[in-house]
Design a protein around this motif. Structure first.
Motif, short mmCIF file in Angstrom:
data_model
loop_
_atom_site.label_atom_id
_atom_site.label_comp_id
_atom_site.label_asym_id
_atom_site.label_seq_id
_atom_site.Cartn_x
_atom_site.Cartn_y
_atom_site.Cartn_z
N GLU A 235 0.82 -1.21 0.00
CA GLU A 235 0.00 0.00 0.00
C GLU A 235 0.86 1.26 0.00
OE1 GLU A 235 -2.89 0.04 3.07
OE2 GLU A 235 -4.13 -1.52 2.14
N CYS A 236 1.99 1.20 0.67
CA CYS A 236 2.89 2.37 0.65
C CYS A 236 3.38 2.67 -0.76
CB CYS A 236 4.08 2.12 1.58
SG CYS A 236 3.67 2.21 3.33
N VAL A 237 3.79 1.63 -1.48
CA VAL A 237 4.28 1.83 -2.85
C VAL A 237 3.15 2.33 -3.75
CG1 VAL A 237 5.27 0.68 -4.85
CG2 VAL A 237 6.09 0.11 -2.56
N CYS A 238 1.97 1.72 -3.65
CA CYS A 238 0.84 2.11 -4.50
C CYS A 238 0.42 3.55 -4.22
CB CYS A 238 -0.34 1.17 -4.28
SG CYS A 238 -0.07 -0.53 -4.85
N ASN A 239 0.31 3.92 -2.95
CA ASN A 239 -0.12 5.27 -2.63
C ASN A 239 0.95 6.31 -2.94
OD1 ASN A 239 -2.90 5.45 -1.01
ND2 ASN A 239 -1.92 3.48 -0.53
N ALA A 240 2.22 5.89 -2.93
CA ALA A 240 3.27 6.82 -3.36
C ALA A 240 3.08 7.16 -4.84
CB ALA A 240 4.64 6.20 -3.12
N TRP A 241 2.74 6.16 -5.64
CA TRP A 241 2.48 6.41 -7.06
C TRP A 241 1.24 7.29 -7.22
CZ3 TRP A 241 4.27 6.36 -11.83
CH2 TRP A 241 3.36 6.43 -12.88
N PHE A 242 0.16 6.97 -6.49
CA PHE A 242 -1.07 7.76 -6.61
C PHE A 242 -0.83 9.22 -6.19
CE2 PHE A 242 -3.31 3.55 -5.69
CZ PHE A 242 -3.38 3.24 -7.04
N THR A 243 -0.02 9.41 -5.16
CA THR A 243 0.28 10.78 -4.72
C THR A 243 1.06 11.54 -5.79
OG1 THR A 243 0.35 10.00 -2.43
CG2 THR A 243 1.33 12.15 -2.89
N LEU A 244 2.07 10.88 -6.36
CA LEU A 244 2.84 11.51 -7.43
C LEU A 244 1.95 11.83 -8.63
CD1 LEU A 244 5.55 12.30 -8.76
CD2 LEU A 244 5.77 9.91 -9.49
N GLU A 245 1.04 10.93 -8.97
CA GLU A 245 0.16 11.13 -10.12
C GLU A 245 -0.78 12.31 -9.89
OE1 GLU A 245 -2.56 8.28 -12.99
OE2 GLU A 245 -2.46 7.86 -10.85
N ILE A 246 -1.34 12.41 -8.68
CA ILE A 246 -2.25 13.52 -8.38
C ILE A 246 -1.51 14.85 -8.45
CG2 ILE A 246 -3.64 14.57 -6.55
CD1 ILE A 246 -4.42 11.79 -5.68
N LEU A 247 -0.33 14.90 -7.85
CA LEU A 247 0.43 16.16 -7.84
C LEU A 247 0.82 16.60 -9.24
CD1 LEU A 247 2.76 15.59 -4.73
CD2 LEU A 247 0.72 17.05 -4.89
N VAL A 248 1.28 15.67 -10.07
CA VAL A 248 1.69 16.03 -11.43
C VAL A 248 0.49 16.49 -12.25
CG1 VAL A 248 2.62 15.11 -13.59
CG2 VAL A 248 3.70 14.52 -11.42
N ARG A 249 -0.63 15.78 -12.12
CA ARG A 249 -1.82 16.16 -12.88
C ARG A 249 -2.38 17.49 -12.40
NH1 ARG A 249 -5.90 12.80 -11.86
NH2 ARG A 249 -7.03 13.42 -13.76
N PHE A 250 -2.31 17.76 -11.10
CA PHE A 250 -2.81 19.04 -10.59
C PHE A 250 -1.93 20.21 -11.05
CE2 PHE A 250 -2.85 22.36 -7.31
CZ PHE A 250 -4.20 22.70 -7.33
N ILE A 251 -0.63 20.02 -11.00
CA ILE A 251 0.29 21.09 -11.39
C ILE A 251 0.17 21.39 -12.88
CG2 ILE A 251 2.73 21.69 -11.61
CD1 ILE A 251 3.22 20.11 -9.03
N SER A 252 0.00 20.35 -13.70
CA SER A 252 -0.02 20.54 -15.16
C SER A 252 -1.42 20.68 -15.73
CB SER A 252 0.68 19.35 -15.84
OG SER A 252 -0.01 18.14 -15.54
N SER A 253 -2.45 20.71 -14.89
CA SER A 253 -3.82 20.79 -15.41
C SER A 253 -4.07 22.16 -16.04
CB SER A 253 -4.83 20.55 -14.29
OG SER A 253 -4.72 21.55 -13.31
N PRO A 254 -4.80 22.21 -17.16
CA PRO A 254 -5.07 23.51 -17.80
C PRO A 254 -6.06 24.36 -17.01
CG PRO A 254 -6.17 21.73 -18.97
CD PRO A 254 -5.30 21.08 -17.96
N ASN A 255 -6.92 23.72 -16.19
CA ASN A 255 -7.90 24.45 -15.41
C ASN A 255 -7.97 23.82 -14.02
OD1 ASN A 255 -10.27 25.60 -14.26
ND2 ASN A 255 -11.09 26.00 -16.29
N LYS A 256 -7.43 24.51 -13.02
CA LYS A 256 -7.36 23.95 -11.67
C LYS A 256 -8.75 23.75 -11.06
CE LYS A 256 -2.79 24.09 -11.41
NZ LYS A 256 -2.50 24.62 -12.75
N CYS A 257 -9.68 24.67 -11.32
CA CYS A 257 -11.02 24.56 -10.72
C CYS A 257 -11.76 23.34 -11.25
CB CYS A 257 -11.82 25.83 -10.99
SG CYS A 257 -11.17 27.31 -10.19
N GLU A 258 -11.70 23.14 -12.57
CA GLU A 258 -12.36 21.97 -13.14
C GLU A 258 -11.69 20.68 -12.66
OE1 GLU A 258 -12.56 22.22 -17.33
OE2 GLU A 258 -13.90 23.98 -17.35
N PHE A 259 -10.40 20.71 -12.47
CA PHE A 259 -9.70 19.53 -11.98
C PHE A 259 -10.16 19.16 -10.58
CE2 PHE A 259 -6.20 17.48 -9.75
CZ PHE A 259 -5.84 16.48 -10.63
N VAL A 260 -10.28 20.16 -9.71
CA VAL A 260 -10.70 19.89 -8.32
C VAL A 260 -12.14 19.42 -8.26
CG1 VAL A 260 -11.06 20.96 -6.07
CG2 VAL A 260 -9.00 21.49 -7.38
#
Length: 513
Positions: A235-260
């Motif tokens: 679970e630690c390894v899986c959630n580390a990947w999910f955390t990285l994925e969320i952060l990268v997608r949030f930072i690079s999203s074209p519209n932060k409000c729609e993303f949230v």
């Protein structure tokens, strides 16, 4: 003779898309404030030589338009697309709502299709790679792109977004998508397997007891079981990947409000946060009584399965099908609740009519459970009517349940088939199409009566086919042809004049004969 002249003057010739239609002027006046009701010879599309009005429009639709003027009933041609029909009606100045009831269902099908295509556009099912200009417009730096001053972050941001959010945009994005699906599956399997008894480690408690000889002895007792430590590291390894994925997608999203606000993203970061909250509770609140109840909230991690919708268009279509069928599903639930209440009350009193020492229906709320499992054709068998009247009520309950559930199913299936067929058609549709340039047609200027044509066999701008066509039209359509054989001399003189001066033949001169 005068009657023939009056009849010819009351008629009008309309050339629509190369097909000539002839009708009375009074017919076109039946529907005022339309294009055909305001025809005058001063219009640019009037040809005084052919004595007709030319319209470069769809001739098939115009046949129904002219029939509307004649009969007052507007019918929809089945061989014409709905938007084209609406465009033609708008050109002629007619209201599309005047379509007859017999054609209304067929006519409005294109509106349902347009709504379906709009929904599919919002689902973002296209796998075609967008152009650089479209990417710049999506991420809000179109001006910098046009000026050529795009920064390194503006170059990197769309690439990061397509890499983690658009699995079909490139081979690297497909690899990232496969990794994401792998971690989702591993997380779900780990969450399920750690509850199996063979996958849990017992917690042994060592305590002292007093024996019969009044001596102290040690004893071991299994207090509880915990999941194997391997599941924690998984679970630690899986959630580390999910955390990285969320952060990268949030930072690079074209519209932060729609993303949230996205429902899938809400499930994603709530499920990820539940892991960290669970770690904090295990460290600081493990001594609290009934602390195991807090693990119930970790069930939100199962909802990560909805993240697979980003990788499967079929799941997106299925979810959209249930959204589009919300009214039918609400109606289904309403009829189920209505039937459950009715049959629960009936079976409660039916079982009390006869002597029944083994009555399972001691109250109507218990009958609600029986009616639910009977109408849904599950039938656990834990409760069953024993009397003949109760069995009859049970048979009616089962039949009503089958009919109630079967009625909205075809609507849901048709919605899914509609979305799926449109998706398959869009996938085969070519993305790049030839652009059609709007060019206004040009007409040679008309000369005033009495102005001679330039020297030569024909006027500039008129080919031999056009001149011959107009000459034939003058010869065949002129009212002089209707006067009888006694006007042969005048007709021969007219033909001679036409052959010598073809470009000076005006309607004014012809009427003098």
């Amino acid at each position: 003779m005068n009657l023939l002249n009056m009849d010819a003057e009351n008629r009008v010739v309309l050339n629509v898309g190369g097909i000539r239609h002839e009708t009375y002027k009074a017919t076109l006046k039946k529907i005022p404030a339309t294009r055909l009701s305001r025809l005058t010879e001063a219009l640019a599309n009037y040809d005084p030589v052919l004595n007709e009005y030319f319209f470069d429009r769809h001739p098939g639709v115009f046949a129904q338009v002219l029939n509307y003027y004649r009969t007052g009933k507007l019918h929809y041609p089945t061989d014409v697309c709905g938007p084209l029909f609406e465009e033609e009606l708008e050109f002629w100045g007619l209201d599309a709502n005047q379509v007859e009831p017999c054609c209304w269902m067929t006519y409005t099908q294109h509106r349902d299709t347009q709504e379906t295509l709009a929904v599919l556009d919002r689902l973002d099912l296209d796998t075609e790679k967008p152009t650089d200009e479209e990417v710049a417009r999506k991420f809000g730096f179109e001006e910098d792109y046009l000026k050529g001053t795009v920064s390194w972050w503006q170059h990197l941001k769309p690439q990061m977004w397509s890499l983690f959010d658009e699995p079909y945009s490139s081979n690297a994005a497909k690899i990232i998508g496969v990794i994401s699906v792998f971690f989702i599956c591993v997380s779900i399997i780990s969450f399920c397997l750690k509850t199996h008894p063979d996958m849990r480690v017992p917690v042994i408690r060592n305590y002292s007891v007093t024996t019969a000889n009044q001596t102290q002895s040690w004893a071991l007792d299994k207090v509880q079981t915990n999941a194997h430590i391997a599941f924690f590291y998984i679970e630690c390894v899986c959630n580390a990947w999910f955390t990285l994925e969320i952060l990268v997608r949030f930072i690079s999203s074209p519209n932060k409000c729609e993303f949230v606000k996205s429902s899938v993203n809400i499930i994603d970061y709530i499920a990820t946060m539940s892991f960290y909250i669970d770690l904090i509770l295990q460290k600081y609140a493990s001594h609290v009584e009934n602390a195991d109840i807090l693990e119930f909230f970790s069930i939100i991690r199962i909802m990560r399965l909805f993240k697979l919708t980003r990788h499967s268009s079929g799941l997106k279509i299925l979810i959209q099908t249930f959204r589009a069928s919300a009214k039918e599903l609400t109606l289904l639930v309403f009829f189920l609740v209505l039937g459950i209440v009715i049959f629960a009350s009936l079976v409660y009193y039916a079982e009390r009519i006869q002597t029944n020492p083994h009555n399972d229906f001691n109250s109507i709320p218990l009958g609600l459970w029986w009616a639910l499992v009977t109408m849904t054709t599950v039938g656990y068998g834990d409760m069953a009517p024993k009397t003949y009247v109760g069995m009859f009520v049970g048979a009616l309950c089962a039949l009503a349940g089958v009919l109630t559930i079967a009625l909205p199913v075809p609507v849901i299936v048709s919605n899914f088939a509609m979305y799926y067929s449109h998706t398959q058609a869009r996938a085969k549709l070519p993305k790049k199409r030839r652009r059609v340039i709007n060019v206004e047609p040009t007409r040679p200027p008309l000369r005033a009566p009495g102005v001679t044509a330039p020297a030569g066999p024909m006027a500039p701008g008129l080919g031999p086919q056009v001149v011959n066509r107009r000459m034939n039209a003058i010869k065949t359509n002129h009212p002089k042809d209707m006067m009888g054989p006694n006007m042969d001399g005048d007709r021969s003189e007219l033909e001679a004049m036409i052959q010598t001066t073809p470009n000076n033949c005006k309607r004014k001169n012809l009427n003098m004969l």
